[in-house]
Design a protein around this motif. Structure first.
Motif, mmCIF file in Angstrom:
data_model
loop_
_atom_site.group_PDB
_atom_site.id
_atom_site.type_symbol
_atom_site.label_atom_id
_atom_site.label_comp_id
_atom_site.label_asym_id
_atom_site.label_seq_id
_atom_site.Cartn_x
_atom_site.Cartn_y
_atom_site.Cartn_z
ATOM 1 N N PRO A 47 0.525 -1.196 -0.525
ATOM 2 C CA PRO A 47 -0.007 -0.078 0.151
ATOM 3 C C PRO A 47 1.266 1.462 0.174
ATOM 4 O O PRO A 47 1.684 1.184 0.435
ATOM 5 C CB PRO A 47 -0.696 -0.103 0.974
ATOM 6 C CG PRO A 47 -0.282 -1.174 2.467
ATOM 7 C CD PRO A 47 0.694 -1.991 1.518
ATOM 8 N N HIS A 48 0.788 2.075 -0.920
ATOM 9 C CA HIS A 48 1.122 3.560 -1.049
ATOM 10 C C HIS A 48 0.706 4.273 0.755
ATOM 11 O O HIS A 48 -0.773 3.983 1.698
ATOM 12 C CB HIS A 48 0.826 4.640 -1.611
ATOM 13 C CG HIS A 48 0.955 3.744 -2.899
ATOM 14 N ND1 HIS A 48 2.189 4.044 -3.652
ATOM 15 C CD2 HIS A 48 -0.098 3.203 -4.012
ATOM 16 C CE1 HIS A 48 1.391 2.885 -4.860
ATOM 17 N NE2 HIS A 48 0.444 2.659 -4.864
ATOM 18 N N SER A 49 1.815 4.705 1.187
ATOM 19 C CA SER A 49 1.702 5.841 2.255
ATOM 20 C C SER A 49 2.317 7.021 2.328
ATOM 21 O O SER A 49 3.600 7.760 1.224
ATOM 22 C CB SER A 49 2.294 5.163 3.340
ATOM 23 O OG SER A 49 3.571 5.022 3.525
ATOM 24 N N ALA A 50 2.347 7.668 2.507
ATOM 25 C CA ALA A 50 2.338 9.661 2.241
ATOM 26 C C ALA A 50 3.680 9.848 3.375
ATOM 27 O O ALA A 50 3.731 8.893 4.244
ATOM 28 C CB ALA A 50 1.546 10.698 2.610
ATOM 29 N N ALA A 51 4.047 10.140 2.506
ATOM 30 C CA ALA A 51 5.688 10.605 3.348
ATOM 31 C C ALA A 51 5.729 11.377 4.429
ATOM 32 O O ALA A 51 4.854 11.721 4.527
ATOM 33 C CB ALA A 51 6.768 11.458 1.648
ATOM 34 N N PRO A 52 6.126 11.031 5.825
ATOM 35 C CA PRO A 52 5.684 12.194 7.109
ATOM 36 C C PRO A 52 6.955 13.303 6.463
ATOM 37 O O PRO A 52 7.751 13.195 5.939
ATOM 38 C CB PRO A 52 6.894 11.044 8.320
ATOM 39 C CG PRO A 52 7.844 10.157 6.938
ATOM 40 C CD PRO A 52 7.398 9.887 5.730
ATOM 41 N N LEU A 53 6.330 13.895 7.440
ATOM 42 C CA LEU A 53 7.034 15.031 7.873
ATOM 43 C C LEU A 53 7.648 15.810 8.608
ATOM 44 O O LEU A 53 6.822 15.380 9.592
ATOM 45 C CB LEU A 53 5.112 16.621 7.703
ATOM 46 C CG LEU A 53 4.672 16.473 5.923
ATOM 47 C CD1 LEU A 53 3.574 17.215 6.443
ATOM 48 C CD2 LEU A 53 5.378 16.831 5.317
ATOM 49 N N PRO A 54 8.406 15.916 8.076
ATOM 50 C CA PRO A 54 9.785 15.719 9.406
ATOM 51 C C PRO A 54 9.070 17.654 10.846
ATOM 52 O O PRO A 54 8.313 18.233 10.164
ATOM 53 C CB PRO A 54 10.705 16.983 9.158
ATOM 54 C CG PRO A 54 10.609 17.661 7.345
ATOM 55 C CD PRO A 54 9.803 16.890 6.757
ATOM 56 N N ASN A 55 9.413 17.123 11.556
ATOM 57 C CA ASN A 55 8.585 17.337 12.853
ATOM 58 C C ASN A 55 9.916 19.034 13.761
ATOM 59 O O ASN A 55 10.268 19.246 14.317
ATOM 60 C CB ASN A 55 8.132 16.838 13.738
ATOM 61 C CG ASN A 55 7.589 17.916 15.125
ATOM 62 O OD1 ASN A 55 7.060 19.639 15.078
ATOM 63 N ND2 ASN A 55 6.988 17.395 15.905
#
Length: 82
Positions: free
Chosen positions: A38-46
């Motif tokens: 499944p495709h997952s969105a790239a996590p955004l850095p905090n």
């Protein structure tokens, strides 16, 4: 008279988000069942900066200073604030 706002309320926005997440979970389960990934969105850095410290930021961003960081918090070059 002003027109009523057409923007959804906070509760409606949360409901839309939860519905979208539910649909994504169902789709991901179907993809896993067929052997696909499944495709997952790239996590955004905090974080707001790639530099570890403020001094590193000053040193790396201003080559005019030749590696000397700017004094901060009322510090002068010769003395430190107590």
């Amino acid at each position: 008279m002003s027109k009523p706002c057409r923007r959804p309320t906070r509760v409606a926005i949360k409901k839309l988000r939860s519905e979208k997440k539910r649909q994504e979970k169902v789709l991901n389960a179907k993809l896993r069942a067929t052997g696909q990934v499944p495709h997952s969105a790239a996590p955004l850095p905090n974080r707001s900066s790639a530099f570890a410290t403020v001094d590193e930021c000053y040193v790396r961003r201003s080559p005019v200073t030749d590696g000397v960081a700017y004094p901060m918090n009322g510090e002068s070059e010769g003395r430190r604030a107590a």
